[in-house]
Motif scaffolding. Structure first.
Motif, PDB file in Angstrom:
ATOM      1  N   ARG A 381       0.847  -1.164  -0.131  1.00  0.00           N
ATOM      2  CA  ARG A 381       0.040  -0.023   0.100  1.00  0.00           C
ATOM      3  C   ARG A 381       0.883   1.361  -0.009  1.00  0.00           C
ATOM      4  NH1 ARG A 381      -5.430   1.390   0.848  1.00  0.00           N
ATOM      5  NH2 ARG A 381      -6.108  -0.818   0.489  1.00  0.00           N
ATOM      6  N   GLY A 382       1.908   1.356   0.883  1.00  0.00           N
ATOM      7  CA  GLY A 382       2.725   2.423   0.561  1.00  0.00           C
ATOM      8  C   GLY A 382       3.542   2.637  -0.557  1.00  0.00           C
ATOM      9  N   THR A 383       3.897   1.582  -1.297  1.00  0.00           N
ATOM     10  CA  THR A 383       4.583   1.623  -2.680  1.00  0.00           C
ATOM     11  C   THR A 383       3.427   2.206  -3.674  1.00  0.00           C
ATOM     12  OG1 THR A 383       5.774  -0.290  -1.946  1.00  0.00           O
ATOM     13  CG2 THR A 383       5.467   0.241  -4.448  1.00  0.00           C
ATOM     14  N   ILE A 384       2.225   1.691  -3.656  1.00  0.00           N
ATOM     15  CA  ILE A 384       1.272   2.200  -4.593  1.00  0.00           C
ATOM     16  C   ILE A 384       0.920   3.686  -4.122  1.00  0.00           C
ATOM     17  CG2 ILE A 384      -0.816   1.414  -3.722  1.00  0.00           C
ATOM     18  CD1 ILE A 384       0.298   1.859  -7.371  1.00  0.00           C
ATOM     19  N   SER A 385       0.756   3.964  -3.005  1.00  0.00           N
ATOM     20  CA  SER A 385       0.489   5.316  -2.677  1.00  0.00           C
ATOM     21  C   SER A 385       1.398   6.253  -2.952  1.00  0.00           C
ATOM     22  CB  SER A 385       0.093   5.472  -0.941  1.00  0.00           C
ATOM     23  OG  SER A 385      -0.706   4.658  -0.790  1.00  0.00           O
ATOM     24  N   GLY A 386       2.792   5.992  -2.766  1.00  0.00           N
ATOM     25  CA  GLY A 386       3.791   6.846  -3.125  1.00  0.00           C
ATOM     26  C   GLY A 386       3.854   6.937  -4.665  1.00  0.00           C
ATOM     27  N   ALA A 387       3.701   6.097  -5.439  1.00  0.00           N
ATOM     28  CA  ALA A 387       3.753   5.952  -6.743  1.00  0.00           C
ATOM     29  C   ALA A 387       2.598   6.824  -7.452  1.00  0.00           C
ATOM     30  CB  ALA A 387       3.784   4.504  -7.765  1.00  0.00           C
ATOM     31  N   LEU A 388       1.272   6.606  -6.815  1.00  0.00           N
ATOM     32  CA  LEU A 388       0.274   7.373  -7.254  1.00  0.00           C
ATOM     33  C   LEU A 388       0.170   8.923  -6.787  1.00  0.00           C
ATOM     34  CD1 LEU A 388      -2.642   4.783  -6.776  1.00  0.00           C
ATOM     35  CD2 LEU A 388      -1.683   5.588  -8.870  1.00  0.00           C
ATOM     36  N   LEU A 389       1.005   9.083  -5.888  1.00  0.00           N
ATOM     37  CA  LEU A 389       1.104  10.559  -5.405  1.00  0.00           C
ATOM     38  C   LEU A 389       1.965  11.449  -6.540  1.00  0.00           C
ATOM     39  CD1 LEU A 389       0.157  12.543  -3.378  1.00  0.00           C
ATOM     40  CD2 LEU A 389       2.333  12.042  -2.189  1.00  0.00           C
ATOM     41  N   GLY A 390       2.847  10.486  -6.891  1.00  0.00           N
ATOM     42  CA  GLY A 390       4.010  11.088  -7.815  1.00  0.00           C
ATOM     43  C   GLY A 390       3.338  11.174  -9.244  1.00  0.00           C
ATOM     44  N   ASP A 391       2.341  10.451  -9.717  1.00  0.00           N
ATOM     45  CA  ASP A 391       1.516  10.536 -10.922  1.00  0.00           C
ATOM     46  C   ASP A 391       0.598  11.659 -10.768  1.00  0.00           C
ATOM     47  OD1 ASP A 391       2.665   8.709 -12.454  1.00  0.00           O
ATOM     48  OD2 ASP A 391       1.129   7.219 -11.701  1.00  0.00           O
ATOM     49  N   TRP A 392      -0.187  11.923  -9.521  1.00  0.00           N
ATOM     50  CA  TRP A 392      -1.203  12.916  -9.279  1.00  0.00           C
ATOM     51  C   TRP A 392      -0.605  14.183  -9.487  1.00  0.00           C
ATOM     52  CZ3 TRP A 392      -2.239  15.510  -4.399  1.00  0.00           C
ATOM     53  CH2 TRP A 392      -3.312  16.373  -4.740  1.00  0.00           C
ATOM     54  N   LEU A 393       0.697  14.454  -8.778  1.00  0.00           N
ATOM     55  CA  LEU A 393       1.475  15.608  -8.622  1.00  0.00           C
ATOM     56  C   LEU A 393       1.927  16.012 -10.040  1.00  0.00           C
ATOM     57  CD1 LEU A 393       3.447  15.296  -5.323  1.00  0.00           C
ATOM     58  CD2 LEU A 393       1.498  16.833  -5.978  1.00  0.00           C
ATOM     59  N   ALA A 394       1.896  15.178 -11.261  1.00  0.00           N
ATOM     60  CA  ALA A 394       2.102  15.298 -12.688  1.00  0.00           C
ATOM     61  C   ALA A 394       0.949  15.639 -13.233  1.00  0.00           C
ATOM     62  CB  ALA A 394       3.011  14.309 -13.182  1.00  0.00           C
TER      63      ALA A 394
END
Ligand code: FAD
Length: 438
Positions: A381-394
């Motif tokens: 969950r941490g892995t996907i939350s971090g990755a999705l945050l990186g996408d959302w910020l883009a």
């Protein structure tokens, strides 16, 4: 504002010592600035930094870690990269079926990302796609497995119910009455995995280890101060789990609850024969307050149980000493055929638990963003939350991002001393109620 508590993980964790040693990246010194600064290099921060780097190839992404990668909670856990929803607040671990379907998608996305990175970068972290057993010994545990089975049917997920007489062929031990096997979980050596993830970050990520952020000034930019200098962030991403509260946000919502692990020395060939069962496996308890057990690919046995509430989020040596006795008792109950197998390592590590089992994902303030609150499932969950945050910020958003953004976030708690009193009573009651499953 002062960051009111800093992480203090000791170096007792077996996974850390048994993974490849690496030279930590140098600490930050002097004054610098960057368009993006991520605080916390656990599963969440490593994924966020990587994704930002992919989405903003011309930007420098600074990743700051208070300790050394692999030493904090992401390197200290039991190493289950779980695919299925794991709602410990629901009697069937599944809960609301619509949320559970989203949760499943998120976890699988996190797990897939980890598997891809391990393959792509050749990370040697004992990754095994061997599924997991959820094992019961008390009547209550058997009922939980029944409920879980019904939940998995609703979710249309595969499983196998394994009875007492067959279980020793899987786990060696005769201790359990029943287990529900689900094939989708992946097991890893967690410290080896996070070390490998840190060493394979894209070139535009600069990682600083042993750089605890001690003070922070918010404004249009954020100034992060540490003992040897400061970093100015155009945009700040907090990925430091419950320590995010120490940066002034979500106060009192995420509870730093410690849980404890012990790892044996490797079993001899004779001991492996006496144990029997499969060469490696992982079993979590039907009762969330029970004991997690693993046989690792290098033939050690892991015991994980016991909890303590450490409100400042820092480890306390007294608990390691206290809980190693409980680990021994749990080991002896399960493995009476291995009387001389001693523990080589015993350690504790922090979970960030919310009463409603929700984490935080999104924006906290002007140019401050976060993915916080692992709720005990941070590997996937941490892995996907971090990755999705990186996408959302883009500027990229999909149904999973939308799900995280609209989730209620961690709920509030009563003030001290009522909080400690309530949490400690809950932990004591839960551990007592787990009975022989602990
Ligand atoms: C014994 C144990 C067993 C567990 N078993 C499992 C399991 O099997 N599967 C699973 O999914 N999860 C498990 N967990 C939970 C899992 O470890 C966490 O969910 C996961 O580590 C969360 O990752 P994270 O990156 O969000 O946070 P963390 O791993 O906590 O990383 C946050 C980082 O932020 C850094 N930091 C904090 N404050 C500052 C600051 N001021 N400046 C700079 N850096 C800072 C910390 O040093 C830390 O490294 C277990 C935990 C424990 C302790």
């Amino acid at each position: 504002m002062k960051v009111s508590s800093l992480p203090a993980d000791d170096n007792s964790c077996g996974w850390y010592h048994l993974s490849q040693p690496r030279t930590p990246c140098p600490a930050h010194k002097g004054h610098s600035s960057a368009p993006w600064v991520v605080v916390g290099a656990g599963f969440t921060g490593l994924a966020a930094a990587r994704q930002l780097a992919i989405n903003f190839p011309a930007d420098e992404i600074v990743l700051v870690e208070a300790q050394e990668v692999g030493l904090g909670p992401s390197g200290r856990n039991a190493g289950f990269a779980i695919d299925l929803p794991h709602d410990i607040g629901a009697e069937d671990y599944i809960g609301d079926i619509t949320l559970a379907r989203k949760s499943l998608k998120l976890n699988i996305a996190g797990q897939t990302l980890l598997k891809e990175l391990v393959a792509q970068h050749g990370i040697d972290c004992q990754l095994k796609s061997c599924g997991k057993y959820q094992a019961a010994v008390e009547d209550r545990g058997i009922q939980v497995l029944e409920a879980y089975r019904r939940g998995l049917d609703k979710l249309d997920q595969p499983y196998e119910m394994i009875d007492r007489d067959i279980l020793p062929q899987h786990l060696g031990t005769h201790f359990y009455r029943q287990a529900l096997y689900t094939p989708g979980a992946v097991l890893v050596q967690p410290s080896a995995l996070v070390k490998g993830l840190a060493d394979s970050l894209p070139a535009n990520v600069t990682l600083y280890e042993w750089t605890p952020i001690r003070e922070v000034e918010y404004g249009t930019h954020t100034l992060l101060k540490h003992a040897q200098g400061s970093i100015t962030a155009e945009k700040l991403v907090l990925a430091n789990n419950s320590f995010g509260m120490r940066f002034g946000f979500l106060k009192g919502s995420m509870l730093p609850i410690y849980t404890y692990g012990s790892l044996t020395r490797p079993l001899t060939i004779d001991e492996q024969h006496r144990l029997g069962g499969k060469p490696y496996w992982g079993a979590i308890p039907a009762d969330p307050f029970g004991t997690t057990v693993r046989r690792t690919p290098d033939n050690r046995l892991l015991i994980r149980n016991s909890f303590s509430f450490n409100p400042d989020g820092r480890s306390k040596a007294k608990f390691n000493q206290r809980f190693v006795h409980r680990h021994r008792a749990s080991f002896e109950a399960r493995f009476p055929m291995l009387p001389d197998v001693e523990f080589q390592y015993t350690w504790g590590g922090a979970l960030a638990m919310a009463r409603n089992h929700n984490g935080f994902f999104g924006q906290l303030a002007n140019n401050v963003f976060a993915a916080l609150g692992c709720n005990g499932l941070g590997v996937t969950r941490g892995t996907i939350s971090g990755a999705l945050l990186g996408d959302w910020l883009a500027g990229q958003e999909d149904e999973l991002t939308a799900f995280l953004l609209t989730a209620p976030g961690p709920n509030g708690n009563p003030p001290q001393p009522f909080l400690s009193l309530g949490v400690n009573m809950n932990l004591m009651w839960g551990q007592y109620r787990a009975g022989r499953e602990s």
